[in-house]
Enzyme design. Sequence first.
Site, PDB file in Angstrom:
ATOM      1  N   HIS A 186     -15.151 -10.313   3.903  1.00  0.00           N
ATOM      2  CA  HIS A 186     -14.160 -11.201   4.517  1.00  0.00           C
ATOM      3  C   HIS A 186     -13.236 -11.781   3.443  1.00  0.00           C
ATOM      4  O   HIS A 186     -12.014 -11.812   3.612  1.00  0.00           O
ATOM      5  CB  HIS A 186     -14.837 -12.382   5.228  1.00  0.00           C
ATOM      6  CG  HIS A 186     -15.627 -12.017   6.424  1.00  0.00           C
ATOM      7  ND1 HIS A 186     -16.906 -12.492   6.630  1.00  0.00           N
ATOM      8  CD2 HIS A 186     -15.339 -11.244   7.508  1.00  0.00           C
ATOM      9  CE1 HIS A 186     -17.366 -12.029   7.779  1.00  0.00           C
ATOM     10  NE2 HIS A 186     -16.434 -11.269   8.326  1.00  0.00           N
ATOM     11  N   LYS A 213     -20.652 -12.518  21.223  1.00  0.00           N
ATOM     12  CA  LYS A 213     -21.535 -12.740  20.078  1.00  0.00           C
ATOM     13  C   LYS A 213     -22.139 -14.134  20.167  1.00  0.00           C
ATOM     14  O   LYS A 213     -21.434 -15.110  20.350  1.00  0.00           O
ATOM     15  CB  LYS A 213     -20.762 -12.625  18.761  1.00  0.00           C
ATOM     16  CG  LYS A 213     -20.295 -11.238  18.418  1.00  0.00           C
ATOM     17  CD  LYS A 213     -19.620 -11.229  17.065  1.00  0.00           C
ATOM     18  CE  LYS A 213     -19.096  -9.861  16.686  1.00  0.00           C
ATOM     19  NZ  LYS A 213     -18.424  -9.872  15.385  1.00  0.00           N
ATOM     20  N   ARG A 248     -13.437  -1.636   8.436  1.00  0.00           N
ATOM     21  CA  ARG A 248     -14.417  -0.977   7.571  1.00  0.00           C
ATOM     22  C   ARG A 248     -14.526   0.499   7.888  1.00  0.00           C
ATOM     23  O   ARG A 248     -14.707   1.311   7.009  1.00  0.00           O
ATOM     24  CB  ARG A 248     -15.803  -1.615   7.751  1.00  0.00           C
ATOM     25  CG  ARG A 248     -15.921  -3.018   7.265  1.00  0.00           C
ATOM     26  CD  ARG A 248     -17.282  -3.533   7.642  1.00  0.00           C
ATOM     27  NE  ARG A 248     -17.447  -3.402   9.089  1.00  0.00           N
ATOM     28  CZ  ARG A 248     -18.018  -4.297   9.859  1.00  0.00           C
ATOM     29  NH1 ARG A 248     -18.520  -5.376   9.357  1.00  0.00           N
ATOM     30  NH2 ARG A 248     -18.113  -4.108  11.151  1.00  0.00           N
ATOM     31  N   SER A 258     -21.390  -9.296   8.658  1.00  0.00           N
ATOM     32  CA  SER A 258     -22.181 -10.519   8.814  1.00  0.00           C
ATOM     33  C   SER A 258     -23.558 -10.209   9.391  1.00  0.00           C
ATOM     34  O   SER A 258     -24.555 -10.817   9.000  1.00  0.00           O
ATOM     35  CB  SER A 258     -21.452 -11.518   9.717  1.00  0.00           C
ATOM     36  OG  SER A 258     -20.288 -11.989   9.096  1.00  0.00           O
TER      37      SER A 258
END
Length: 190
Positions: free
Chosen positions: A27, A51, A102, A140
Amino acid sequence: MNRGANGGNRMKTVVCPGSFDPITNGHMDIIQRASGIFDRVIVLVAANQEKRGFFTPPERVEMIRRVVAEAGLQNVTVDSDEGLLVNYIQRVGACAIVKGLRAVSDFEYEFQMSLTNHKLLPACETIFFTTSARNMYLSSSIVRQVGKLGGDIAEFVPACVYQQIRQKLTGGKEQNEGGLTDEKSGIHPQ
């Protein structure tokens, strides 16, 4: 001058939204690179209905503020919001959303979100930054999984928040060569 989402002239402000649960070196790579290009970067701890958070939004905001201050990023601010991202973009007068990618799997989801945001607010653009090779695997959720099982996450997260993240992930248990040990009793969990 740049014409932002509200159509007026303004400095180039972008919003870098995410859950940041917790913030990772990946990040920070994206945030630092965006801060070198744009006049103002707002890191937005955004609510993601899909989430369930491990750290609370105020904990995440506080951690990101510490990391940003430690990095000396004067043009980066941190905020949180539970509403629609395009409404936030309009409210702060940002010209674009910055997202890190990513892998191809990230692109599919982020492309869909970008098209949706653009449909809701045509002046809103999304700018994708590809991650650096050293952070391609990092997320994360990987940090949480490794940290909860007692693995060393020092290479994954900014140093100034490492202890706070590790403490919460291990539930106050210290890591030693034999695995996790309860700080109070010294008993190894089974």
